[in-house]
Write a protein that holds these residues in place. Structure first.
Motif, PDB file in Angstrom:
ATOM      1  N   CYS A 216       3.010   9.281  14.322  1.00 18.31           N
ATOM      2  CA  CYS A 216       3.771   8.158  14.844  1.00 18.31           C
ATOM      3  C   CYS A 216       4.402   7.463  14.104  1.00 18.31           C
ATOM      4  N   SER A 217       3.963   7.286  12.766  1.00 21.75           N
ATOM      5  CA  SER A 217       4.488   6.014  12.150  1.00 21.75           C
ATOM      6  C   SER A 217       5.971   6.465  11.382  1.00 21.75           C
ATOM      7  N   PRO A 218       6.323   7.531  11.163  1.00 16.70           N
ATOM      8  CA  PRO A 218       7.652   7.531  10.874  1.00 16.70           C
ATOM      9  C   PRO A 218       8.667   6.516  11.772  1.00 16.70           C
ATOM     10  N   ARG A 219       9.839   6.098  10.749  1.00 11.73           N
ATOM     11  CA  ARG A 219      10.972   5.484  11.773  1.00 11.73           C
ATOM     12  C   ARG A 219      11.649   6.401  12.653  1.00 11.73           C
ATOM     13  N   PRO A 346       9.920   7.695   4.035  1.00 11.45           N
ATOM     14  CA  PRO A 346      10.822   6.832   4.554  1.00 11.45           C
ATOM     15  C   PRO A 346      12.007   6.461   3.746  1.00 11.45           C
ATOM     16  N   ARG A 365       2.565  15.858   2.933  1.00 10.40           N
ATOM     17  CA  ARG A 365       1.885  14.584   2.188  1.00 10.40           C
ATOM     18  C   ARG A 365       0.587  14.233   2.855  1.00 10.40           C
ATOM     19  N   ARG A 384       1.415  15.289 -11.747  1.00 11.82           N
ATOM     20  CA  ARG A 384       2.644  15.518 -10.559  1.00 11.82           C
ATOM     21  C   ARG A 384       3.836  15.571 -11.078  1.00 11.82           C
ATOM     22  N   ASN A 430       7.068  12.888  -5.962  1.00 15.23           N
ATOM     23  CA  ASN A 430       7.391  12.211  -4.717  1.00 15.23           C
ATOM     24  C   ASN A 430       5.903  12.136  -3.876  1.00 15.23           C
TER      25      ASN A 430
ATOM     26  N   LEU B  28       1.142   7.628  -2.444  1.00 14.96           N
ATOM     27  CA  LEU B  28       2.438   8.140  -2.069  1.00 14.96           C
ATOM     28  C   LEU B  28       3.528   7.018  -1.924  1.00 14.96           C
ATOM     29  N   TYR B  29       3.015   5.773  -1.932  1.00 16.27           N
ATOM     30  CA  TYR B  29       3.944   4.591  -2.137  1.00 16.27           C
ATOM     31  C   TYR B  29       3.840   3.910  -3.249  1.00 16.27           C
ATOM     32  N   THR B 212      -3.152   0.827  14.297  1.00 17.15           N
ATOM     33  CA  THR B 212      -2.024   1.818  13.978  1.00 17.15           C
ATOM     34  C   THR B 212      -1.549   2.653  15.082  1.00 17.15           C
ATOM     35  N   CYS B 216       2.220   1.884  16.346  1.00 15.76           N
ATOM     36  CA  CYS B 216       3.486   2.889  16.083  1.00 15.76           C
ATOM     37  C   CYS B 216       3.993   3.642  17.067  1.00 15.76           C
ATOM     38  N   ARG B 223       7.258  -2.031  18.115  1.00 14.64           N
ATOM     39  CA  ARG B 223       6.536  -1.358  17.386  1.00 14.64           C
ATOM     40  C   ARG B 223       6.600  -1.162  15.757  1.00 14.64           C
ATOM     41  N   HIS B 225       6.750   0.617  11.893  1.00 10.78           N
ATOM     42  CA  HIS B 225       7.108   1.996  11.557  1.00 10.78           C
ATOM     43  C   HIS B 225       7.319   1.911  10.029  1.00 10.78           C
ATOM     44  N   ARG B 226       7.227   2.895   9.267  1.00 14.32           N
ATOM     45  CA  ARG B 226       7.137   2.974   7.682  1.00 14.32           C
ATOM     46  C   ARG B 226       8.147   2.411   7.152  1.00 14.32           C
ATOM     47  N   GLU B 227       9.233   1.978   7.766  1.00 15.44           N
ATOM     48  CA  GLU B 227      10.143   1.343   6.998  1.00 15.44           C
ATOM     49  C   GLU B 227      10.437  -0.196   7.462  1.00 15.44           C
ATOM     50  N   LEU B 251      -0.006   2.148   5.665  1.00 10.00           N
ATOM     51  CA  LEU B 251       1.224   2.839   5.803  1.00 10.00           C
ATOM     52  C   LEU B 251       2.341   2.927   4.836  1.00 10.00           C
TER      53      LEU B 251
END
Lengths: 548, 548
Positions: A216-219, A346, A365, A384, A430, B28-29, B212, B216, B223, B225-227, B251
């Motif tokens: 659910c979390s992607p934009r 993102p 990921r 990586r 990445n 990841l981030y 979350t 999300c 909501r 989201h990741r952005e 996130l």
């Protein structure tokens, strides 16, 4: 230390049980719809009532806390009722892999100790064949599904709809330890008998929550949201359709169960029910694309997760061209299953279509909480760099700790305190992981390790090629050599030298090792590539045929 | 039964620990940014290193598994480091409510048994005042924050940046029981001393996952989201800023810590850092809207959850007019805190702006897994008719089982096996819950129950009224009568009869009971309405003033 631990009573006052996934779904989305093949429709409210009726029916048949209830059915609303009703009683749902041979099904039913088996008419002949060898002595319930039932001497205790129809919807689902076994599935490895994998209530609830967080979390794009319409196209017997029905019901999605998979039916349901979220193996997608092309159907806006086997770039491109928002997911029966998803990152702006396809086809990921590593044989994490190859090993809160009654296989699975996937991968800068091969499918030739999947992906892009599978075959001089099995597109006359020429181009461009190019006599054209019961390329069988 | 329970070793091979929220966020981030007041910026990677350095620094000061580390700071990156580093060591993070009186802070430090206290210069005078009465004998660390430190005799063991700067980033965070205490916060009830509420690692991880899933999953609007770019505007000491920093870091969101709250600074950061997601109490939002209006700032696209107190419809409308996507959230210190969110339902098409505002201002709908009920005094669930009033009671996997060392208050909290919120609510047919009052704030007048909040909302809509608080005062004839405290808008001359006239209109339209209209001499115009340390209207104080 007495104040350090919040008391056990505290932490477990509310154990993580499957019934809790239903609480808000039912109270907030009571009018939401579940449909079976577009023919039968009912609301979440009726679903919940039928779950209670099912529990009363099974109870009357002697099912209690600790019993095992096996299901042999296609994807139906009845199966979904069992996903909840059986474990909520404290019993174990055993999702029988109906694509196994009767002898293997016999083995798994006895190994799991099925107390009750729910049988669709299509599987009555299988039960007839093995019934006298069932040491577990189960009771049988027919799921007639409006079909004619073959002649049989099976002493059915009743028919699902008749039993459920006559039962009361009131059933007090008990509370118990969250580590109680909720479901079991048998995975068919490369050697020996199928192995039972167990999922506890805790496992399923935590898998549902982490998968939801990831999905659910992607934009936008490659995401699930509360207005999606969900239809599984991974069989419900197969690792509980990747656990996604639990996510869909928790979020209150309109849900479509398609019955037995037939491309035309799936496409009809997709259009009629406005399905927007599905998941399947590459083979099914291949069939869907062909059928849609033939029928002129519009597939745009359909989000599909591909799992089970690697998603070939050529198939990904074909799906994207039809407007499908396609991406890979990764996991195995032993991992819940979802531990990684190839959602675009993102703010992602693709440098090229090729790069985007590579990401969508990658292993993806990791989902939240998963300790996902690519390690060398010394268990140290590899750089990586997109180059260093090692095995994917895992920890996560919902992995299978052991195979049922298989202590030595379980120890092997969990060597060094991590679950060993046997998948060989690289990690890019990445964070995207890319499986290059199965540990046992890597081809050792001329002192180099060559990825069978890499060759397959390149061969599949040669015009006229529809499908390809590559294995290693023994070779006196080189140790092993790659051997490719190729299915041509209808009407294509592509030959071994065409394929070699294309591969040599990749060698010239330094994208491929020269050792990876099969000799012409090691490129075999076949009518079909054998698949396992869950739709993966059956390399074991290919190796056997080759040896024979 | 031996096969029923998946072995303990299995289920707890991977306990739910806060450190696991960091695994993928960091891998990841790693390049994602955390900023402090827009002045200091660093990456998640550096954050993770500083968490290791902090653990080494605290370890050198004697902090070990089971120690309690108290923090007295404004919202900073250092606070965020403590959110992770302290519990990941197995120690308890004690987020001190710096808005309490020095005597109350003394009480809570002693009650919690603080071993180390990290102190911002602004709170040095408080410590000076109470230091000789601290029976817990803590060591002190200064968080200088680039400020001049007041003259003090506190024997600081060091300064945060100096200690962290000198330490190694390598720290092996151990694994332990997921029920280990991770954090504690003191809630100030209506009577007696502040009460300690504890959160285990399991509680925090499960709260993070359910929040979350809820935050999300909408298709659009209300909501996360990741952005998104996240900035808390609920103090980090207050129930860990509602647990949302854990969601944001899990996130991988860009995160902005605003330091001490000043409307101009918050608005500057909002614009400069492109903040898109925040949460605050109504009072802060009120101030932000006024400051934005004065400064001509654009607030559109800012998603804000309002909690702590009910969101008044007039404030909601004012925020919507400025383009803020505003909605209420519900919870308390004892509940993690988030158990409900007023996100608009899937496919929602508002019948009117008024209805939409009512939904956004409501208590909302429960998050996944929460067993959220409105019950009568017999604990039976009430009908969803929007009329029947009862208390909200709860079960969820992350509720506080007991107050620290307060057995009788704990028993009262958990009477009948459900957590009692003391909030009186109705449930609408669509599942939206609406709190009508606090159990103790309901006004019993003329044989009727009248909601103080309902009157407040209507009075706040009267032109010229800026804020309003209503309490019940004893009355010989009617038992109780409502009394309203009103703050006028600057330059307004609105009077008691204007307010009564507006309320009588609602009575005529049968939207309000006539018993709910205060007499003219029970409408008092005041310069300010007293608030508690966490920004709620202090009705206890209003009652006291009235009595005095």
């Amino acid at each position: 230390m007495e104040n350090l631990i919040v008391s056990a009573r505290s932490a477990y006052a509310y154990p993580l049980l499957i019934k809790q996934l239903l609480i808000n779904a039912m109270s907030l989305y009571g009018d939401q719809e579940i449909s079976y093949r577009g023919e039968l429709r009912y609301t979440y409210r009726e679903f919940r009532e039928r779950v209670g009726k099912l529990a009363n029916s099974l109870s009357a048949l002697g099912v209690h806390h600790g019993s095992t209830v096996a299901v042999m059915d296609w994807d139906s609303h009845r199966y979904l009722e069992c996903y909840f009703g059986v474990p909520m009683m404290g019993a174990t749902l055993f999702t029988v892999n109906v694509r196994l041979s009767p002898q293997q099904i016999l083995y798994t039913l006895n190994d799991a100790g099925a107390d009750v088996v729910l049988v669709h008419p299509d599987f009555v002949p299988v039960i007839d064949q093995i019934r006298d060898k069932l040491t577990c002595k189960p009771r049988f319930v027919l799921m007639a599904d409006g079909q004619t039932v073959p002649d049989t001497a099976i002493p059915f205790a009743g028919e699902y709809e008749a039993l459920v129809g006559a039962a009361s919807p009131e059933f007090e689902f008990p509370e118990f330890d969250e580590r109680t076994k909720a479901a079991t599935f048998y995975t068919t490895g490369t050697t020996g008998d199928p192995k039972g994998v167990c999922y506890s209530h805790r496992d399923i609830v935590l898998h549902t929550l982490t998968a939801t967080a990831s999905l659910c979390s992607p934009r936008e794009g490659q995401r699930m949201h509360r207005e999606d319409v969900y239809m599984p196209i991974t069989p419900m017997f197969h690792v509980m359709a990747w656990g996604i029905p639990y996510v869909a019901i928790t979020l209150g999605l309109r849900t479509v169960l398609p019955g037995r998979y037939a491309p035309e039916m799936l496409l009809k349901l997709r259009a009629q029910e406005k399905v927007s979220f599905s998941h399947c193996v590459p083979t099914i997608l291949q069939m869907l694309l062909h059928a849609a092309e033939a029928g002129g159907q519009d597939l745009s806006g359909w989000k599909i997760i591909i799992g089970g086997s690697a998603l070939p770039p050529s198939l990904c491109e074909a799906a994207l061209e039809r407007g499908i928002d396609i991406f890979a997911g990764y996991g195995m029966s032993e991992t819940g299953p979802i531990v990684a998803l190839a959602q675009l990152p993102p703010g992602y702006q693709p440098a090229s279509r090729e790069e985007e396809v590579r990401l969508r086809c990658s292993t993806g990921r990791p989902v939240p909480l998963a300790d996902f590593r690519v390690v060398g044989t010394d268990m140290r994490e590899l750089p990586r760099d997109g180059q260093s190859q090692g095995e994917i090993v895992l920890r996560a809160p919902y992995l299978t700790r052991s195979y049922f009654r298989k202590p030595s296989a379980s120890e092997e699975l969990w060597a060094d305190g991590y679950l060993h996937t046997q998948d060989v991968a690289v990690v890019h800068e990445n964070g995207f992981v890319q499986i290059v091969d199965r540990l046992k499918d890597v081809i050792k030739t001329g002192g180099e390790w060559v990825s069978s999947i890499e060759i397959e992906n390149l061969v599949t892009r040669v015009p006229g090629v529809r499908e390809c599978a590559v294995i290693g075959v023994p070779d006196a001089r080189w140790g092993e050599r790659p051997m490719a099995f190729v299915v041509r597109q209808p009407d294509s006359e592509v030959g071994a030298e065409d394929i070699r020429a294309e591969l040599m181009n990749h060698v010239s461009a330094q994208r491929l090792s020269k050792f990876a190019v099969p000799e012409a006599d090691r490129i075999a054209f076949v009518a079909e590539i054998p698949k396992t019961s869950v739709g993966k390329i059956d390399k074991k069988l290919l190796r056997g045929n080759k040896a024979a």
